[in-house]
Design a protein around this motif. Sequence first.
Motif, PDB file in Angstrom:
ATOM      1  N   ILE A 178      -0.183   7.110   7.384  1.00 10.73           N
ATOM      2  CA  ILE A 178       0.916   7.367   6.451  1.00 10.73           C
ATOM      3  C   ILE A 178       0.412   7.863   5.105  1.00 10.73           C
ATOM      4  CG2 ILE A 178       2.813   6.262   5.175  1.00 10.73           C
ATOM      5  CD1 ILE A 178       3.114   4.362   7.561  1.00 10.73           C
ATOM      6  N   GLY A 179      -0.764   7.409   4.719  1.00  8.39           N
ATOM      7  CA  GLY A 179      -1.287   7.694   3.387  1.00  8.39           C
ATOM      8  C   GLY A 179      -1.170   9.137   2.910  1.00  8.39           C
ATOM      9  N   PRO A 180      -1.577  10.132   3.719  1.00 14.43           N
ATOM     10  CA  PRO A 180      -1.518  11.517   3.237  1.00 14.43           C
ATOM     11  C   PRO A 180      -0.111  12.041   2.970  1.00 14.43           C
ATOM     12  CG  PRO A 180      -3.024  11.302   5.104  1.00 14.43           C
ATOM     13  CD  PRO A 180      -2.273  10.014   5.014  1.00 14.43           C
ATOM     14  N   TRP A 181       0.930  11.329   3.454  1.00 15.38           N
ATOM     15  CA  TRP A 181       2.292  11.837   3.338  1.00 15.38           C
ATOM     16  C   TRP A 181       3.045  11.275   2.138  1.00 15.38           C
ATOM     17  CZ3 TRP A 181       3.389  15.857   6.292  1.00 15.38           C
ATOM     18  CH2 TRP A 181       2.641  16.037   7.452  1.00 15.38           C
ATOM     19  N   VAL A 182       2.439  10.358   1.397  1.00 19.13           N
ATOM     20  CA  VAL A 182       3.131   9.760   0.253  1.00 19.13           C
ATOM     21  C   VAL A 182       2.395  10.103  -1.030  1.00 19.13           C
ATOM     22  CG1 VAL A 182       4.095   7.857   1.610  1.00 19.13           C
ATOM     23  CG2 VAL A 182       1.885   7.563   0.465  1.00 19.13           C
ATOM     24  N   GLU A 183       3.120  10.072  -2.125  1.00 16.55           N
ATOM     25  CA  GLU A 183       2.529  10.356  -3.432  1.00 16.55           C
ATOM     26  C   GLU A 183       1.468   9.309  -3.764  1.00 16.55           C
ATOM     27  OE1 GLU A 183       3.975  11.693  -7.913  1.00 16.55           O
ATOM     28  OE2 GLU A 183       5.424  10.908  -6.474  1.00 16.55           O
ATOM     29  N   TYR A 184       0.351   9.763  -4.279  1.00 16.66           N
ATOM     30  CA  TYR A 184      -0.827   8.954  -4.598  1.00 16.66           C
ATOM     31  C   TYR A 184      -1.585   8.496  -3.353  1.00 16.66           C
ATOM     32  CZ  TYR A 184       0.259   8.854  -9.567  1.00 16.66           C
ATOM     33  OH  TYR A 184       0.495   9.214 -10.870  1.00 16.66           O
ATOM     34  N   GLY A 185      -1.138   8.898  -2.181  1.00 19.33           N
ATOM     35  CA  GLY A 185      -1.920   8.743  -0.972  1.00 19.33           C
ATOM     36  C   GLY A 185      -2.292   7.319  -0.607  1.00 19.33           C
ATOM     37  N   ARG A 186      -3.421   7.190   0.078  1.00 22.60           N
ATOM     38  CA  ARG A 186      -3.848   5.878   0.575  1.00 22.60           C
ATOM     39  C   ARG A 186      -4.148   4.914  -0.561  1.00 22.60           C
ATOM     40  NH1 ARG A 186      -6.989   9.435   4.227  1.00 22.60           N
ATOM     41  NH2 ARG A 186      -5.876   9.511   6.224  1.00 22.60           N
ATOM     42  N   GLN A 187      -4.746   5.432  -1.643  1.00 20.44           N
ATOM     43  CA  GLN A 187      -5.025   4.552  -2.780  1.00 20.44           C
ATOM     44  C   GLN A 187      -3.732   4.022  -3.395  1.00 20.44           C
ATOM     45  OE1 GLN A 187      -6.879   7.491  -2.348  1.00 20.44           O
ATOM     46  NE2 GLN A 187      -8.520   6.195  -1.552  1.00 20.44           N
ATOM     47  N   GLY A 188      -2.701   4.858  -3.417  1.00 17.57           N
ATOM     48  CA  GLY A 188      -1.416   4.420  -3.956  1.00 17.57           C
ATOM     49  C   GLY A 188      -0.809   3.283  -3.145  1.00 17.57           C
ATOM     50  N   LEU A 189      -0.945   3.342  -1.810  1.00 13.42           N
ATOM     51  CA  LEU A 189      -0.393   2.291  -0.956  1.00 13.42           C
ATOM     52  C   LEU A 189      -1.117   0.961  -1.139  1.00 13.42           C
ATOM     53  CD1 LEU A 189       0.077   4.294   2.374  1.00 13.42           C
ATOM     54  CD2 LEU A 189       1.893   3.442   0.876  1.00 13.42           C
ATOM     55  N   LEU A 190      -2.355   1.009  -1.594  1.00 12.07           N
ATOM     56  CA  LEU A 190      -3.131  -0.216  -1.793  1.00 12.07           C
ATOM     57  C   LEU A 190      -2.832  -0.925  -3.106  1.00 12.07           C
ATOM     58  CD1 LEU A 190      -6.633   0.992  -0.533  1.00 12.07           C
ATOM     59  CD2 LEU A 190      -5.202  -0.743   0.545  1.00 12.07           C
ATOM     60  N   MET A 191      -2.187  -0.232  -4.043  1.00 11.52           N
ATOM     61  CA  MET A 191      -2.043  -0.798  -5.377  1.00 11.52           C
ATOM     62  C   MET A 191      -1.268  -2.107  -5.388  1.00 11.52           C
ATOM     63  SD  MET A 191      -3.712   0.875  -7.681  1.00 11.52           S
ATOM     64  CE  MET A 191      -2.930   0.590  -9.275  1.00 11.52           C
ATOM     65  N   ILE A 192      -0.135  -2.170  -4.721  1.00 13.29           N
ATOM     66  CA  ILE A 192       0.680  -3.388  -4.761  1.00 13.29           C
ATOM     67  C   ILE A 192      -0.008  -4.555  -4.047  1.00 13.29           C
ATOM     68  CG2 ILE A 192       2.843  -4.423  -3.963  1.00 13.29           C
ATOM     69  CD1 ILE A 192       4.246  -1.855  -4.806  1.00 13.29           C
ATOM     70  N   PRO A 193      -0.559  -4.371  -2.821  1.00 14.41           N
ATOM     71  CA  PRO A 193      -1.305  -5.487  -2.236  1.00 14.41           C
ATOM     72  C   PRO A 193      -2.448  -5.982  -3.117  1.00 14.41           C
ATOM     73  CG  PRO A 193      -0.850  -3.831  -0.561  1.00 14.41           C
ATOM     74  CD  PRO A 193      -0.428  -3.242  -1.873  1.00 14.41           C
ATOM     75  N   PHE A 194      -3.178  -5.071  -3.755  1.00 15.59           N
ATOM     76  CA  PHE A 194      -4.283  -5.493  -4.620  1.00 15.59           C
ATOM     77  C   PHE A 194      -3.775  -6.169  -5.890  1.00 15.59           C
ATOM     78  CE2 PHE A 194      -7.506  -2.183  -2.844  1.00 15.59           C
ATOM     79  CZ  PHE A 194      -7.780  -3.042  -1.792  1.00 15.59           C
ATOM     80  N   TYR A 195      -2.669  -5.680  -6.438  1.00 18.67           N
ATOM     81  CA  TYR A 195      -2.059  -6.359  -7.583  1.00 18.67           C
ATOM     82  C   TYR A 195      -1.643  -7.785  -7.210  1.00 18.67           C
ATOM     83  CZ  TYR A 195      -1.373  -2.915 -11.381  1.00 18.67           C
ATOM     84  OH  TYR A 195      -1.534  -2.055 -12.450  1.00 18.67           O
ATOM     85  N   MET A 196      -1.027  -7.941  -6.046  1.00 20.12           N
ATOM     86  CA  MET A 196      -0.568  -9.266  -5.630  1.00 20.12           C
ATOM     87  C   MET A 196      -1.743 -10.227  -5.464  1.00 20.12           C
ATOM     88  SD  MET A 196       2.495  -8.159  -2.992  1.00 20.12           S
ATOM     89  CE  MET A 196       3.098  -9.819  -2.690  1.00 20.12           C
ATOM     90  N   LEU A 197      -2.837  -9.739  -4.904  1.00 16.86           N
ATOM     91  CA  LEU A 197      -4.042 -10.550  -4.771  1.00 16.86           C
ATOM     92  C   LEU A 197      -4.546 -11.000  -6.143  1.00 16.86           C
ATOM     93  CD1 LEU A 197      -6.509 -11.627  -3.133  1.00 16.86           C
ATOM     94  CD2 LEU A 197      -7.533  -9.346  -3.460  1.00 16.86           C
ATOM     95  N   ALA A 198      -4.627 -10.047  -7.071  1.00 14.34           N
ATOM     96  CA  ALA A 198      -5.139 -10.370  -8.402  1.00 14.34           C
ATOM     97  C   ALA A 198      -4.193 -11.294  -9.168  1.00 14.34           C
ATOM     98  CB  ALA A 198      -5.368  -9.074  -9.191  1.00 14.34           C
ATOM     99  N   PHE A 199      -2.894 -11.020  -9.090  1.00 15.58           N
ATOM    100  CA  PHE A 199      -1.922 -11.848  -9.819  1.00 15.58           C
ATOM    101  C   PHE A 199      -1.954 -13.294  -9.335  1.00 15.58           C
ATOM    102  CE2 PHE A 199       1.118  -8.058 -10.766  1.00 15.58           C
ATOM    103  CZ  PHE A 199       0.265  -7.643 -11.774  1.00 15.58           C
ATOM    104  N   GLN A 200      -2.004 -13.478  -8.030  1.00 17.72           N
ATOM    105  CA  GLN A 200      -2.016 -14.841  -7.515  1.00 17.72           C
ATOM    106  C   GLN A 200      -3.271 -15.581  -7.971  1.00 17.72           C
ATOM    107  OE1 GLN A 200      -2.773 -15.474  -3.415  1.00 17.72           O
ATOM    108  NE2 GLN A 200      -1.625 -17.379  -3.305  1.00 17.72           N
TER     109      GLN A 200
END
Length: 262
Positions: free
Chosen positions: A152-174
Motif C-alpha cells: 500500500i505504501g507507494p499509493w499513499v502520500e508520504y509513502g511507507r514512512q508516512g504509514l509508520l508515523m502513527i504507530p511509532f508515535y503511539m509507541l513513543a507516547f505510551q
Amino acid sequence: MPLTSQSIPFQEVQRPSSAWTGWGQWLALITMTVDHVTRYLLPDHWNVGWASSSIGRIAFPLFAAMVAWHALFNTRSPLRYARRILVIGLVAQLPYLAMPRDHFQLNICFTLALGLFWGSWLFDVVRQSGTRRNTFITALLIALTGLAWLLIGPWVEYGRQGLLMIPFYMLAFQALNQSAEPLLERLWAALATLPLLLNAGLLNSSDMAKSFTVATCLAVLLLAAGAARRIPQVGYAMPRRVWLAWYPAHFAVIALLLLLME
C-alpha cells in the motif's frame, strides 16, 4: 484480521493534558495551507519553494502526532476515529487529484487513517499478548500487515514512512507517558522515541525539510514527556466544522483557481 480495541480500552493509559492539540490544530492547518499554496499556486519565478520545504514540513508530523495522541488518550474507539478521517479523505480525493502530480496517489487522510488502523491494532495485540492470542497466529497476522504496508505504501502520500508515523508515535507516547524514576523505564522511554525520529528523517529528501520534520517530532515528544501539562488552553478553539471541512475545501479552492489561471 480484527482491528478492534474495545476489549481493552485505550483509556487505561494515564491521560495527560491535551490542551496543546488546540494550538496544534491551528498550526497544522496554517502550515499545510502555506505548503499547498506555495507548491501549487505561486509561480516558480517567485522563488518561494523554501516555504514548502520548511514551514510546510511541519504539517504532516503534527497531524500524525495529534491523531496518535487522541487515539491513545482521548477516544474509546480509535477505529471509529480512523473511519472519520477516511471519510474526509474520500471527499477530498477528487480535488486532490486536480493538483499537478506525476502519478495517481491517495491523499494524506488515507495515510493517517491506515496508519491509525494499523497502530491501534498493533497496540491491541501487544496489550493482549500472553492472554488469549496464539503466538504463532499473532506473528503471522503482524507479518501480513507488514506485507500490506509494503504493497500500500507507494499509493499513499508520504509513502511507507508516512504509514509508520502513527504507530511509532503511539509507541513513543505510551513509553514517555508511563516513564517513571527507575533508570530502566527512562531508558526504555528514550529508546522508544528512536524509531519515530529515524523514520521522520526519511520522510523528505532535502536537509531543510528533514530538519523541520524531525524538529516537529522532537517538540511533540517533549510535550509527551511532561511539557504538555504546562500548555494553556488555546484562546480561540478551532470550530469543528472548519477543522473537518478545511482539507477538502482548500483543495477545491486551489483546483478552482488553477482552472481559472489556465
